[in-house]
Design an enzyme around this catalytic site. Structure first.
Site, PDB file in Angstrom:
ATOM      1  CG  ASP A 138      -1.580   1.237   1.497  1.00 61.72           C
ATOM      2  OD1 ASP A 138      -2.273   1.717   0.583  1.00 61.72           O
ATOM      3  OD2 ASP A 138      -1.415   1.791   2.601  1.00 61.72           O
ATOM      4  CG  ASP A 198      -1.345   7.647   0.536  1.00 58.50           C
ATOM      5  OD1 ASP A 198      -0.303   8.218   0.168  1.00 58.50           O
ATOM      6  OD2 ASP A 198      -2.370   7.557  -0.178  1.00 58.50           O
ATOM      7  CE1 TYR A 224      -9.749  11.655   4.700  1.00 59.42           C
ATOM      8  CE2 TYR A 224      -8.753  11.912   6.882  1.00 59.42           C
ATOM      9  CZ  TYR A 224      -9.874  11.713   6.080  1.00 59.42           C
ATOM     10  OH  TYR A 224     -11.102  11.539   6.668  1.00 59.42           O
ATOM     11  CG  ASN A 248      -8.225   1.678  -2.768  1.00 62.91           C
ATOM     12  OD1 ASN A 248      -7.976   0.959  -3.731  1.00 62.91           O
ATOM     13  ND2 ASN A 248      -8.981   1.277  -1.748  1.00 62.91           N
ATOM     14  CD  GLN A 249      -4.033   7.905  -3.870  1.00 61.49           C
ATOM     15  OE1 GLN A 249      -4.482   9.004  -3.517  1.00 61.49           O
ATOM     16  NE2 GLN A 249      -3.193   7.201  -3.109  1.00 61.49           N
ATOM     17  CB  CYS A 252      -8.936  -1.755  -9.581  1.00 63.02           C
ATOM     18  SG  CYS A 252      -9.860  -0.457 -10.410  1.00 63.02           S
TER      19      CYS A 252
END
Ligand SMILES: [Mg+2]
Ligand SMILES: [Zn+2]
Length: 177
Positions: free
Chosen positions: A8, A10, A24, A57-58, A100
């Site tokens: 991952d 962030d 975040y 994930n964004q 996704c």
């Protein structure tokens, strides 16, 4: 077939921005800051023969609060700092019902096919329930970086729970087939 560590972004590679006990993403490349020990951890994994794939994930892209170009610029900066094989982005939100967005395993499965990765010999590492459940769903072992966020726990039992990526390295190096 290669083994890989799916990482991952962030809160795993770079520091997340914390508001109300939830993480975040950084808003600009200038805000990107690697977590202590991450560069050495990645170098150790590469040295042990793992491919390194960042899966992120964004959803701010789908929500219209972040530009895809800015996400790409942040990722380009990350690629300058770490020897990652690729960074895969899900730009969607839950309403898009895409394959996704973690906890779905689509990013991991697609990357494994692209790069010739043996998922049974691979590990997924992340700081949120979505990461652990995506890694479990893809058939990898999973490491949960538990930062005590105010959110739900993984549905799948992580194989290892740690406080940062660096702490997981001895287990990853010792336990892979
Ligand atoms: Mg994260
Ligand atoms: Zn998606």
């Amino acid at each position: 077939m290669s083994k890989a560590v799916f990482l991952d972004r962030d809160g795993t590679l770079n520091a997340a921005v914390i508001r109300d006990e939830r993480p975040y993403p950084p808003a600009t490349p200038g805000e990107l800051e690697l977590i202590d020990g991450v560069a050495d951890a990645c170098a150790e994994l590469t040295g042990a023969g793992f491919k390194l794939v960042c899966i992120t994930n964004q959803p701010d892209i789908a929500r219209g609060t972040q530009e895809r170009a800015t996400v790409d610029a942040i990722n380009a900066r990350l690629l300058e700092l770490l020897a990652l094989d690729e960074i895969v982005v899900c730009p969607h939100d839950d309403a898009d019902d895409c394959p996704c967005r973690k906890p779905r395993p689509g990013m991991i499965l697609d990357s494994a096919e692209r790069l010739g990765i043996d998922l049974a010999r691979s590990v997924t590492v992340g700081d949120r329930w979505r990461d652990v459940d995506a890694g479990h769903g893809a058939g990898t072992r999973t490491v949960f970086i538990d930062r005590g966020y105010a959110e739900q726990q993984p549905a799948a039992q992580p194989d290892l729970t740690v406080s940062d990526l660096k702490e997981s390295i001895p287990w990853i190096l010792a336990s892979t087939l």
